[in-house]
Design a protein around this motif. Structure first.
Motif, PDB file in Angstrom:
ATOM      1  N   LEU A  94       0.821  -1.224   0.000  1.00 23.51           N
ATOM      2  CA  LEU A  94       0.000   0.000   0.000  1.00 23.51           C
ATOM      3  C   LEU A  94       0.853   1.270   0.000  1.00 23.51           C
ATOM      4  O   LEU A  94       0.419   2.299  -0.519  1.00 23.51           O
ATOM      5  N   LYS A  95       2.042   1.186   0.580  1.00 24.66           N
ATOM      6  CA  LYS A  95       2.934   2.339   0.600  1.00 24.66           C
ATOM      7  C   LYS A  95       3.183   2.806  -0.838  1.00 24.66           C
ATOM      8  O   LYS A  95       3.234   3.995  -1.126  1.00 24.66           O
ATOM      9  N   THR A 135       1.107   1.996  -3.445  1.00 21.71           N
ATOM     10  CA  THR A 135      -0.201   2.391  -4.016  1.00 21.71           C
ATOM     11  C   THR A 135      -0.480   3.861  -3.779  1.00 21.71           C
ATOM     12  O   THR A 135      -1.067   4.536  -4.618  1.00 21.71           O
ATOM     13  N   ARG A 136      -0.072   4.346  -2.593  1.00 17.13           N
ATOM     14  CA  ARG A 136      -0.435   5.711  -2.204  1.00 17.13           C
ATOM     15  C   ARG A 136       0.263   6.769  -3.068  1.00 17.13           C
ATOM     16  O   ARG A 136      -0.078   7.931  -3.016  1.00 17.13           O
ATOM     17  N   ARG A 137       1.212   6.325  -3.903  1.00 22.04           N
ATOM     18  CA  ARG A 137       1.805   7.256  -4.870  1.00 22.04           C
ATOM     19  C   ARG A 137       0.882   7.418  -6.088  1.00 22.04           C
ATOM     20  O   ARG A 137       1.042   8.333  -6.874  1.00 22.04           O
ATOM     21  N   SER A 155      -4.927   8.874  -0.821  1.00 23.53           N
ATOM     22  CA  SER A 155      -4.725   7.944   0.298  1.00 23.53           C
ATOM     23  C   SER A 155      -6.032   7.460   0.916  1.00 23.53           C
ATOM     24  O   SER A 155      -6.101   6.348   1.412  1.00 23.53           O
ATOM     25  N   ALA A 191      -6.948   4.225  -0.798  1.00 24.94           N
ATOM     26  CA  ALA A 191      -6.018   3.081  -0.687  1.00 24.94           C
ATOM     27  C   ALA A 191      -6.124   2.578   0.751  1.00 24.94           C
ATOM     28  O   ALA A 191      -5.551   3.156   1.661  1.00 24.94           O
TER      29      ALA A 191
END
Ligand SMILES: C[S@@+](CC[C@H](N)C(=O)[O-])C[C@H]1O[C@@H](n2cnc3c(N)ncnc32)[C@H](O)[C@@H]1O
Length: 191
Positions: free
Chosen positions: A69-70, A72-74, A78, A81
């Motif tokens: 997820l770290k 994904t948040r790009r 947020s 996600a």
């Protein structure tokens, strides 16, 4: 440390070619996506979710791995996600036009419960799209053994097994497309 925490930093690199192919199939089969609410279960680093967003969808992604997820948040806001378990979704019933599960169903230990949850959060007439590895293929059998060595459940199904399960859970208009020697796409509908 679990399997996906370990591979998260390299995942997008070794999946790039497959993601390109899978994205093309999903965009073609799920069109039109403009303004549709999509939930990507076990969506990982968000590469496919991002392709659907570019086609106009609003995608929520849920995954149980903080490391995945770290990344994904790009790609996604947020609040869309979400860290969680696909077997217990933090969404109201009838919330989504599409639920997709790509290369993730075989990683879920509680497959039936996840599919019941997908049915609950889909709106009537909404589509469930599952893209996964076909247990019938010899290379997939080897992949399954490798994943089990990494303590993953590796619950790959054949297309026929998945169709039966979806019908039991209450999905209708179940259609399977063999998209390569080792993968299929299953599309079904909430009544
Ligand atoms: C092989 S990856 C697929 C990621 C993405 N769908 C893709 O195609 O790139 C499987 C994902 O399922 C997630 N996962 C496994 N069990 C889960 C569960 N119970 N709930 C939510 N996500 C889960 C893992 O963390 C991982 O990110």
């Amino acid at each position: 440390m679990n399997f996906f925490s370990l591979i998260a930093p390299f995942y997008d690199c070794f999946m790039a070619a497959l993601h390109k192919k899978q994205g093309k199939v999903l965009l073609a089969r799920l069109a039109p996506l403009s303004h549709r609410k999509v939930l990507d279960l076990g969506g990982g680093t968000g590469k496919l979710a991002n392709q659907l967003e570019k086609a106009g969808a609003n995608v929520w992604l849920l995954d149980s791995s903080t490391a995945m997820l770290k990344r994904t948040r790009r790609l996604l806001p947020s609040n869309r996600a979400v860290l969680g378990d696909a077997a217990s979704l933090p969404f109201a019933e009838n919330s989504f036009d599409v639920v997709m599960i790509v290369d993730a169903l075989h990683h879920f230990r509680k497959q039936e419960i996840v599919l019941e949850e997908a049915l609950r959060v889909l709106r009537p007439g909404g589509t469930l799209a599952i893209l996964d590895f076909n247990r019938k293929n010899a290379a997939v059998k080897v992949l399954s053994i490798l994943e089990q060595v990494m303590l993953e459940p590796a619950l790959m199904l054949t297309a026929e097994q998945l169709e039966k399960l979806l019908a039991q859970i209450g999905f209708i208009k179940i259609e399977t497309e063999i998209i390569s020697a080792y993968q299929y796409l299953s599309l079904s509908t909430k009544p």
